[in-house]
Design a protein around this motif. Structure first.
Motif, PDB file in Angstrom:
ATOM      1  N   HIS A  56       0.805  -1.228   0.000  1.00  0.00           N
ATOM      2  CA  HIS A  56       0.000   0.000   0.000  1.00  0.00           C
ATOM      3  C   HIS A  56       0.839   1.278   0.000  1.00  0.00           C
ATOM      4  CE1 HIS A  56      -0.508   0.524   4.697  1.00  0.00           C
ATOM      5  NE2 HIS A  56       0.744   0.500   4.337  1.00  0.00           N
ATOM      6  N   SER A  74      -6.985   1.967   3.168  1.00  0.00           N
ATOM      7  CA  SER A  74      -7.730   2.434   2.004  1.00  0.00           C
ATOM      8  C   SER A  74      -7.034   3.674   1.461  1.00  0.00           C
ATOM      9  CB  SER A  74      -9.176   2.760   2.394  1.00  0.00           C
ATOM     10  OG  SER A  74      -9.848   1.565   2.735  1.00  0.00           O
ATOM     11  N   PRO A  75      -7.213   3.981   0.174  1.00  0.00           N
ATOM     12  CA  PRO A  75      -6.495   5.124  -0.410  1.00  0.00           C
ATOM     13  C   PRO A  75      -6.909   6.450   0.234  1.00  0.00           C
ATOM     14  CG  PRO A  75      -7.504   3.769  -2.113  1.00  0.00           C
ATOM     15  CD  PRO A  75      -8.037   3.277  -0.805  1.00  0.00           C
ATOM     16  N   ARG A  97       0.120   5.774   0.998  1.00  0.00           N
ATOM     17  CA  ARG A  97      -1.013   6.265   0.194  1.00  0.00           C
ATOM     18  C   ARG A  97      -2.227   5.349   0.216  1.00  0.00           C
ATOM     19  NH1 ARG A  97       0.625   4.213  -5.417  1.00  0.00           N
ATOM     20  NH2 ARG A  97      -0.266   6.087  -6.297  1.00  0.00           N
ATOM     21  N   ALA A 146      -4.210   1.462  -0.701  1.00  0.00           N
ATOM     22  CA  ALA A 146      -4.542   0.741  -1.937  1.00  0.00           C
ATOM     23  C   ALA A 146      -5.960   0.200  -1.833  1.00  0.00           C
ATOM     24  CB  ALA A 146      -3.558  -0.410  -2.152  1.00  0.00           C
ATOM     25  N   SER A 147      -6.721   0.412  -2.896  1.00  0.00           N
ATOM     26  CA  SER A 147      -8.088  -0.116  -2.939  1.00  0.00           C
ATOM     27  C   SER A 147      -8.057  -1.533  -3.508  1.00  0.00           C
ATOM     28  CB  SER A 147      -8.940   0.761  -3.852  1.00  0.00           C
ATOM     29  OG  SER A 147      -8.443   0.668  -5.173  1.00  0.00           O
ATOM     30  N   ASP A 152      -6.969  -1.330  -7.017  1.00  0.00           N
ATOM     31  CA  ASP A 152      -5.513  -1.144  -7.143  1.00  0.00           C
ATOM     32  C   ASP A 152      -4.803  -2.497  -7.044  1.00  0.00           C
ATOM     33  OD1 ASP A 152      -5.745   1.651  -7.233  1.00  0.00           O
ATOM     34  OD2 ASP A 152      -5.557   1.857  -5.055  1.00  0.00           O
TER      35      ASP A 152
END
Ligand SMILES: C[S@@+](CC[C@H](N)C(=O)[O-])C[C@H]1O[C@@H](n2cnc3c(N)ncnc32)[C@H](O)[C@@H]1O
Length: 202
Positions: free
Chosen positions: A119, A149-150, A158, A160-161, A164
């Protein structure tokens, strides 16, 4: 180069190291329970990606996996190795880069774990991470991932969903996607709306 993490370990500012059972509750343990080590020892190879000082890698080793764990910060690897005699566990800790896995580890892994590494990577890094992970794992391998979560939260990763993760890991299918129970988590962590993903490789 990972200067941020190098500095964090040097300064001892590593809040993720306290995120054991007290923060994750039983959720990480339940994911581990759902991926028991195969009884066929040759298939029981696990990989910890961005292992830090090794607590999760050691837990997998205690659960019967033959574990290789990779991190790019020398001090983290040094500290991880120092834990082995105390834990009475055997893990191969490798100083290496998860964006070039085949250069650092062998192949045939049946399980991969990523607690907070993917992430923080950029888009291009995620793609090569995915390619490398696919190359060193066997068909049917599982990937367990913890991710924020982003969102933009200053110096925090940052995030990552699910999409992503799916984009970077084209040969993998998401079979589990659960919000972390943040009841016992610090507010700063709860705000990142962390999730646990479980993926299976084609
Ligand atoms: C938030 S920490 C989590 C450490 C460990 N997984 C844990 O839960 O205690 C993220 C780790 O990923 C490592 N890392 C970040 N980018 C990396 C890369 N490209 N290759 C290897 N390790 C990396 C960092 O050095 C750091 O130890």
């Amino acid at each position: 180069m990972n200067l941020g993490y190098r500095l964090a370990y040097r300064l001892g500012f590593t809040p993720w190291e306290n995120a054991g059972r007290s923060v994750f509750g039983d959720q990480l343990g339940q994911l581990f329970d759902a991926a028991p080590a195969p009884t066929d020892a040759t298939a029981a190879k696990a990989l910890d990606l961005g292992c830090g000082t090794g607590d999760h890698a050691i837990e997998l080793a205690i659960r019967g996996w033959s574990v290789t764990a990779v991190d790019t910060v020398p001090l983290a690897i040094e500290r991880a190795r120092a834990k082995l005699p105390i834990a009475n566990a055997d893990v191969t800790f490798v100083l290496g880069d998860v964006t070039n896995l085949p250069a650092y580890v062998d192949s045939g892994y049946a399980l991969a774990l990523d607690v907070g590494c993917f992430h923080g990577l950029g888009e291009a890094q995620r793609r090569v991470y995915g390619n490398g992970l696919t190359a060193v794992t066997e068909s049917g391998a599982q990937l367990l991932m913890f991710s924020f979560s982003p969102g933009h939260r200053g110096p925090l990763p940052r995030g990552a969903s699910r999409s992503d993760v799916e984009r970077a890991l084209g040969k993998w299918t998401v079979v589990g996607d659960d919000a972390m129970d943040t009841t016992a988590a610090p507010v700063i962590l709860a705000k990142t709306e962390p999730r646990f993903f479980r993926l299976v490789r084609d």
